[in-house]
Design a protein around this motif. Sequence first.
Motif, PDB file in Angstrom:
ATOM      1  N   VAL A  12      32.341  38.047  43.901  1.00 21.62           N
ATOM      2  CA  VAL A  12      33.261  37.403  42.949  1.00 21.62           C
ATOM      3  C   VAL A  12      32.767  37.632  41.525  1.00 21.62           C
ATOM      4  CG1 VAL A  12      34.215  35.203  42.145  1.00 21.62           C
ATOM      5  CG2 VAL A  12      34.057  35.664  44.599  1.00 21.62           C
ATOM      6  N   GLU A  15      33.336  41.274  40.628  1.00 21.43           N
ATOM      7  CA  GLU A  15      34.760  41.616  40.525  1.00 21.43           C
ATOM      8  C   GLU A  15      35.445  40.959  39.315  1.00 21.43           C
ATOM      9  OE1 GLU A  15      38.349  43.399  41.680  1.00 21.43           O
ATOM     10  OE2 GLU A  15      36.382  43.691  42.613  1.00 21.43           O
ATOM     11  N   TYR A  16      35.115  39.714  39.045  1.00 23.89           N
ATOM     12  CA  TYR A  16      35.837  38.958  38.020  1.00 23.89           C
ATOM     13  C   TYR A  16      34.999  38.575  36.805  1.00 23.89           C
ATOM     14  CZ  TYR A  16      39.331  38.746  41.613  1.00 23.89           C
ATOM     15  OH  TYR A  16      40.251  39.093  42.572  1.00 23.89           O
ATOM     16  N   THR A  19      36.257  39.875  33.363  1.00 26.48           N
ATOM     17  CA  THR A  19      37.471  39.194  32.907  1.00 26.48           C
ATOM     18  C   THR A  19      37.134  37.828  32.333  1.00 26.48           C
ATOM     19  OG1 THR A  19      38.785  40.346  34.571  1.00 26.48           O
ATOM     20  CG2 THR A  19      39.747  38.354  33.619  1.00 26.48           C
ATOM     21  N   GLU A  55      42.695  36.431  47.061  1.00 24.22           N
ATOM     22  CA  GLU A  55      42.113  36.713  45.746  1.00 24.22           C
ATOM     23  C   GLU A  55      43.013  36.295  44.589  1.00 24.22           C
ATOM     24  OE1 GLU A  55      39.746  40.230  44.903  1.00 24.22           O
ATOM     25  OE2 GLU A  55      39.844  40.705  47.047  1.00 24.22           O
ATOM     26  N   SER A  56      44.318  36.277  44.788  1.00 19.71           N
ATOM     27  CA  SER A  56      45.200  35.848  43.696  1.00 19.71           C
ATOM     28  C   SER A  56      44.967  34.375  43.368  1.00 19.71           C
ATOM     29  CB  SER A  56      46.663  36.115  44.025  1.00 19.71           C
ATOM     30  OG  SER A  56      47.090  35.349  45.125  1.00 19.71           O
ATOM     31  N   LYS A  59      41.550  34.215  41.470  1.00 13.09           N
ATOM     32  CA  LYS A  59      41.709  34.631  40.071  1.00 13.09           C
ATOM     33  C   LYS A  59      42.476  33.575  39.276  1.00 13.09           C
ATOM     34  CE  LYS A  59      43.058  38.509  37.197  1.00 13.09           C
ATOM     35  NZ  LYS A  59      43.585  39.867  37.164  1.00 13.09           N
ATOM     36  N   LEU A  62      39.894  31.014  38.384  1.00  7.49           N
ATOM     37  CA  LEU A  62      38.855  31.456  37.453  1.00  7.49           C
ATOM     38  C   LEU A  62      39.344  31.562  36.011  1.00  7.49           C
ATOM     39  CD1 LEU A  62      37.101  34.291  39.464  1.00  7.49           C
ATOM     40  CD2 LEU A  62      36.061  32.155  38.726  1.00  7.49           C
ATOM     41  N   ILE A  63      40.492  32.153  35.812  1.00  4.33           N
ATOM     42  CA  ILE A  63      40.950  32.426  34.450  1.00  4.33           C
ATOM     43  C   ILE A  63      41.254  31.141  33.678  1.00  4.33           C
ATOM     44  CG2 ILE A  63      42.637  33.669  33.036  1.00  4.33           C
ATOM     45  CD1 ILE A  63      40.462  35.355  34.697  1.00  4.33           C
TER      46      ILE A  63
END
Length: 80
Positions: A12, A15-16, A19, A55-56, A59, A62-63
């Motif tokens: 994780v 990958e993120y 961002t 994963e959507s 994300k 997280l954002i």
Amino acid sequence: MDGFAGLSYEQVVREYGQTVASVCVMRLRSRADAEDCFQNVFLKLLRKSPNFCDESHLKAWLIPESPSSLTRKAATFRGR
């Protein structure tokens, strides 16, 4: 640990992480504060260990969590 949409915590972050870091830097404009924000987001993820079905959803958590971390940090500075 499959609570992170089938990804390990390390996956994780890989990958993120960029961002989340970008959101923190754009909002804070201070590298040190952005690093604190980044760490807060991923520490919260590790501590809470929310279960994401894909994963959507990961994300999507997280954002928005990045600006939330920023808001808490700003409130801390105002309180000093």
